[in-house]
Design a protein around this motif. Structure first.
Motif, PDB file in Angstrom:
ATOM      1  N   GLU A 143       0.827  -1.198   0.000  1.00  0.00           N
ATOM      2  CA  GLU A 143       0.000   0.000   0.000  1.00  0.00           C
ATOM      3  C   GLU A 143       0.868   1.256   0.000  1.00  0.00           C
ATOM      4  OE1 GLU A 143      -3.465   1.935   2.861  1.00  0.00           O
ATOM      5  OE2 GLU A 143      -3.524  -0.188   2.327  1.00  0.00           O
ATOM      6  N   PHE A 144       0.445   2.226  -0.804  1.00  0.00           N
ATOM      7  CA  PHE A 144       1.086   3.536  -0.867  1.00  0.00           C
ATOM      8  C   PHE A 144       0.025   4.581  -0.563  1.00  0.00           C
ATOM      9  CE2 PHE A 144       1.819   7.385  -3.412  1.00  0.00           C
ATOM     10  CZ  PHE A 144       3.066   7.782  -2.938  1.00  0.00           C
ATOM     11  N   VAL A 145       0.324   5.516   0.337  1.00  0.00           N
ATOM     12  CA  VAL A 145      -0.618   6.563   0.731  1.00  0.00           C
ATOM     13  C   VAL A 145       0.004   7.921   0.442  1.00  0.00           C
ATOM     14  CG1 VAL A 145      -1.950   7.568   2.622  1.00  0.00           C
ATOM     15  CG2 VAL A 145      -1.566   5.095   2.552  1.00  0.00           C
ATOM     16  N   TYR A 146      -0.765   8.789  -0.224  1.00  0.00           N
ATOM     17  CA  TYR A 146      -0.320  10.153  -0.508  1.00  0.00           C
ATOM     18  C   TYR A 146      -1.400  11.125  -0.047  1.00  0.00           C
ATOM     19  CZ  TYR A 146       1.046  14.382  -2.994  1.00  0.00           C
ATOM     20  OH  TYR A 146       1.397  15.675  -3.301  1.00  0.00           O
ATOM     21  N   VAL A 147      -1.036  12.066   0.817  1.00  0.00           N
ATOM     22  CA  VAL A 147      -2.002  13.024   1.359  1.00  0.00           C
ATOM     23  C   VAL A 147      -2.063  14.252   0.466  1.00  0.00           C
ATOM     24  CG1 VAL A 147      -2.609  14.458   3.328  1.00  0.00           C
ATOM     25  CG2 VAL A 147      -1.637  12.184   3.704  1.00  0.00           C
ATOM     26  N   ILE A 148      -3.276  14.596   0.034  1.00  0.00           N
ATOM     27  CA  ILE A 148      -3.494  15.765  -0.815  1.00  0.00           C
ATOM     28  C   ILE A 148      -3.743  17.004   0.029  1.00  0.00           C
ATOM     29  CG2 ILE A 148      -4.978  16.748  -2.611  1.00  0.00           C
ATOM     30  CD1 ILE A 148      -5.603  13.825  -3.431  1.00  0.00           C
ATOM     31  N   SER A 149      -4.597  16.871   1.038  1.00  0.00           N
ATOM     32  CA  SER A 149      -4.904  18.005   1.912  1.00  0.00           C
ATOM     33  C   SER A 149      -5.306  17.493   3.287  1.00  0.00           C
ATOM     34  CB  SER A 149      -6.030  18.862   1.315  1.00  0.00           C
ATOM     35  OG  SER A 149      -7.217  18.095   1.169  1.00  0.00           O
ATOM     36  N   GLY A 150      -5.206  18.373   4.289  1.00  0.00           N
ATOM     37  CA  GLY A 150      -5.517  17.973   5.653  1.00  0.00           C
ATOM     38  C   GLY A 150      -4.419  17.092   6.231  1.00  0.00           C
ATOM     39  N   SER A 151      -4.700  16.502   7.376  1.00  0.00           N
ATOM     40  CA  SER A 151      -3.725  15.639   8.049  1.00  0.00           C
ATOM     41  C   SER A 151      -4.373  14.316   8.410  1.00  0.00           C
ATOM     42  CB  SER A 151      -3.190  16.315   9.316  1.00  0.00           C
ATOM     43  OG  SER A 151      -2.469  17.485   9.001  1.00  0.00           O
ATOM     44  N   VAL A 152      -3.607  13.246   8.266  1.00  0.00           N
ATOM     45  CA  VAL A 152      -4.098  11.893   8.521  1.00  0.00           C
ATOM     46  C   VAL A 152      -3.163  11.193   9.494  1.00  0.00           C
ATOM     47  CG1 VAL A 152      -4.621   9.657   7.492  1.00  0.00           C
ATOM     48  CG2 VAL A 152      -5.083  11.749   6.206  1.00  0.00           C
ATOM     49  N   GLY A 153      -3.723  10.628  10.547  1.00  0.00           N
ATOM     50  CA  GLY A 153      -2.959   9.800  11.466  1.00  0.00           C
ATOM     51  C   GLY A 153      -3.018   8.367  10.990  1.00  0.00           C
ATOM     52  N   LEU A 154      -1.874   7.734  10.856  1.00  0.00           N
ATOM     53  CA  LEU A 154      -1.806   6.369  10.334  1.00  0.00           C
ATOM     54  C   LEU A 154      -1.049   5.484  11.310  1.00  0.00           C
ATOM     55  CD1 LEU A 154      -1.974   4.173   8.118  1.00  0.00           C
ATOM     56  CD2 LEU A 154       0.044   5.209   7.069  1.00  0.00           C
ATOM     57  N   GLN A 155      -1.689   4.400  11.719  1.00  0.00           N
ATOM     58  CA  GLN A 155      -1.040   3.407  12.563  1.00  0.00           C
ATOM     59  C   GLN A 155      -0.780   2.166  11.724  1.00  0.00           C
ATOM     60  OE1 GLN A 155      -3.149   2.255  16.108  1.00  0.00           O
ATOM     61  NE2 GLN A 155      -1.612   0.748  16.708  1.00  0.00           N
ATOM     62  N   VAL A 156       0.485   1.768  11.639  1.00  0.00           N
ATOM     63  CA  VAL A 156       0.893   0.556  10.933  1.00  0.00           C
ATOM     64  C   VAL A 156       1.597  -0.333  11.946  1.00  0.00           C
ATOM     65  CG1 VAL A 156       2.210  -0.421   9.035  1.00  0.00           C
ATOM     66  CG2 VAL A 156       1.208   1.861   8.798  1.00  0.00           C
ATOM     67  N   GLY A 157       0.942  -1.405  12.349  1.00  0.00           N
ATOM     68  CA  GLY A 157       1.488  -2.236  13.409  1.00  0.00           C
ATOM     69  C   GLY A 157       1.588  -1.417  14.689  1.00  0.00           C
ATOM     70  N   ASP A 158       2.785  -1.343  15.245  1.00  0.00           N
ATOM     71  CA  ASP A 158       2.993  -0.564  16.467  1.00  0.00           C
ATOM     72  C   ASP A 158       3.450   0.863  16.180  1.00  0.00           C
ATOM     73  OD1 ASP A 158       2.350  -2.761  18.063  1.00  0.00           O
ATOM     74  OD2 ASP A 158       4.418  -3.508  18.034  1.00  0.00           O
ATOM     75  N   LYS A 188      -8.027  14.738   2.518  1.00  0.00           N
ATOM     76  CA  LYS A 188      -8.219  14.020   1.264  1.00  0.00           C
ATOM     77  C   LYS A 188      -6.895  13.342   0.935  1.00  0.00           C
ATOM     78  CE  LYS A 188     -10.760  15.405  -2.157  1.00  0.00           C
ATOM     79  NZ  LYS A 188     -11.320  16.121  -3.331  1.00  0.00           N
ATOM     80  N   PHE A 189      -6.952  12.041   0.657  1.00  0.00           N
ATOM     81  CA  PHE A 189      -5.723  11.318   0.362  1.00  0.00           C
ATOM     82  C   PHE A 189      -5.989  10.170  -0.597  1.00  0.00           C
ATOM     83  CE2 PHE A 189      -7.626   9.857   4.291  1.00  0.00           C
ATOM     84  CZ  PHE A 189      -7.490   8.483   4.322  1.00  0.00           C
ATOM     85  N   LEU A 190      -4.938   9.717  -1.251  1.00  0.00           N
ATOM     86  CA  LEU A 190      -5.014   8.602  -2.186  1.00  0.00           C
ATOM     87  C   LEU A 190      -4.407   7.360  -1.553  1.00  0.00           C
ATOM     88  CD1 LEU A 190      -3.895  10.226  -5.566  1.00  0.00           C
ATOM     89  CD2 LEU A 190      -6.231   9.719  -4.830  1.00  0.00           C
ATOM     90  N   ILE A 191      -5.073   6.226  -1.756  1.00  0.00           N
ATOM     91  CA  ILE A 191      -4.539   4.927  -1.348  1.00  0.00           C
ATOM     92  C   ILE A 191      -4.330   4.102  -2.616  1.00  0.00           C
ATOM     93  CG2 ILE A 191      -4.978   2.794  -0.100  1.00  0.00           C
ATOM     94  CD1 ILE A 191      -6.663   4.353   1.874  1.00  0.00           C
ATOM     95  N   VAL A 192      -3.104   3.678  -2.832  1.00  0.00           N
ATOM     96  CA  VAL A 192      -2.780   2.855  -3.996  1.00  0.00           C
ATOM     97  C   VAL A 192      -2.366   1.476  -3.497  1.00  0.00           C
ATOM     98  CG1 VAL A 192      -1.346   2.604  -6.045  1.00  0.00           C
ATOM     99  CG2 VAL A 192      -1.990   4.894  -5.244  1.00  0.00           C
ATOM    100  N   GLU A 193      -3.102   0.445  -3.922  1.00  0.00           N
ATOM    101  CA  GLU A 193      -2.756  -0.929  -3.580  1.00  0.00           C
ATOM    102  C   GLU A 193      -2.167  -1.600  -4.818  1.00  0.00           C
ATOM    103  OE1 GLU A 193      -5.891  -3.188  -1.686  1.00  0.00           O
ATOM    104  OE2 GLU A 193      -6.906  -1.313  -1.147  1.00  0.00           O
ATOM    105  N   PHE A 194      -1.075  -2.310  -4.639  1.00  0.00           N
ATOM    106  CA  PHE A 194      -0.440  -2.975  -5.772  1.00  0.00           C
ATOM    107  C   PHE A 194       0.210  -4.261  -5.301  1.00  0.00           C
ATOM    108  CE2 PHE A 194       2.256   0.198  -3.865  1.00  0.00           C
ATOM    109  CZ  PHE A 194       3.478  -0.420  -3.685  1.00  0.00           C
ATOM    110  N   SER A 195       0.324  -5.206  -6.220  1.00  0.00           N
ATOM    111  CA  SER A 195       0.923  -6.495  -5.865  1.00  0.00           C
ATOM    112  C   SER A 195       2.382  -6.312  -5.554  1.00  0.00           C
ATOM    113  CB  SER A 195       0.754  -7.481  -7.034  1.00  0.00           C
ATOM    114  OG  SER A 195      -0.609  -7.717  -7.296  1.00  0.00           O
ATOM    115  N   PRO A 196       2.858  -6.911  -4.461  1.00  0.00           N
ATOM    116  CA  PRO A 196       4.265  -6.762  -4.096  1.00  0.00           C
ATOM    117  C   PRO A 196       5.171  -7.423  -5.117  1.00  0.00           C
ATOM    118  CG  PRO A 196       3.208  -8.424  -2.733  1.00  0.00           C
ATOM    119  CD  PRO A 196       2.112  -7.760  -3.522  1.00  0.00           C
ATOM    120  N   ALA A 197       6.345  -6.838  -5.296  1.00  0.00           N
ATOM    121  CA  ALA A 197       7.318  -7.408  -6.226  1.00  0.00           C
ATOM    122  C   ALA A 197       7.811  -8.737  -5.683  1.00  0.00           C
ATOM    123  CB  ALA A 197       8.483  -6.444  -6.409  1.00  0.00           C
ATOM    124  N   ARG A 198       7.859  -9.734  -6.532  1.00  0.00           N
ATOM    125  CA  ARG A 198       8.306 -11.055  -6.150  1.00  0.00           C
ATOM    126  C   ARG A 198       9.760 -11.237  -6.579  1.00  0.00           C
ATOM    127  NH1 ARG A 198       4.705 -11.985  -2.376  1.00  0.00           N
ATOM    128  NH2 ARG A 198       2.561 -11.960  -3.170  1.00  0.00           N
TER     129      ARG A 198
END
Length: 202
Positions: A143-158, A188-198
């Motif tokens: 997952e890739f996240v890009y924030v366009i405007s405002g602020s976003v709190g993101l928790q990933v694991g710990d 406002k933000f974009l979430i891009v999901e893509f298959s991980p490189a093998r």
């Protein structure tokens, strides 16, 4: 469990969007030879709510749709874009299937899918986010996240970070993660999901 409606786009009536989403869920369930009750149990939602969704009488929030998709071995964006016309590769500002982020928060905002499943990645535009953390998300894609405007709190694991305009982050989507709104401005933000490189062995 309550529900929030899927918002209609400028080119697709709300009822048609409900019916298309419900039909896709039902088709994937029957292809797996799974009963309504079994899928509802696995997704952690009520049997009656799932039945209404499949008949186009109710629509899940993004959180509920994620649970249903996970139980079906797919993702929420794939369910939302399934059977969309080929023109969906071009999504105008007023179009694209939209789903409320949460069924129990009036200002949680909506998610709008921008790229179809025919692409090697799935792109979702998120406008708004719950003020408090809700359930964690997990999926078998990076997952890739890009924030366009405002602020976003993101928790990933710990780990916890606050992202502002222009900030971005990428991580393994199988690590539990969740978002929340930080401050008064609607993010406002974009979430891009893509298959991980093998990596291939040497």
């Amino acid at each position: 469990m309550g529900s929030r409606p899927v918002l209609a786009s400028a080119t697709e009536e709300r009822d048609q969007l409900h019916l298309r989403l419900g039909a896709e869920i039902r088709a994937r369930r029957t292809a797996r030879d799974q009963t309504l009750k079994a899928l509802a149990f696995e997704a952690g939602i009520s049997y009656s709510f799932l039945s209404q969704i499949e008949r186009g009488l109710a629509a899940p929030s993004m959180i509920s749709l994620h649970k249903i998709a996970t139980a079906l071995g797919t993702t929420a964006p794939e369910l939302m874009m399934a059977k969309a016309p080929s023109q969906a590769l071009r999504v105008e500002a007023s179009s694209g299937p939209r789903v409320a982020n949460s069924h129990d928060a009036t200002d949680s905002g909506v998610s709008r899918v921008l790229a179809s499943t025919r692409e090697p990645m799935r792109v979702t535009e998120v406008t708004g986010a719950p003020r408090m953390f809700l359930d964690f998300w997990e999926h078998p894609t990076d997952e890739f996240v890009y924030v366009i405007s405002g602020s976003v709190g993101l928790q990933v694991g710990d780990d916890y970070v606050v992202l502002g305009p222009g900030d971005s982050i990428s991580f393994d989507g199988e690590v539990p993660h969740r978002y929340r709104r930080v401050g008064d401005e609607i993010p406002k933000f974009l979430i891009v999901e893509f298959s991980p490189a093998r990596r291939t062995p040497n």
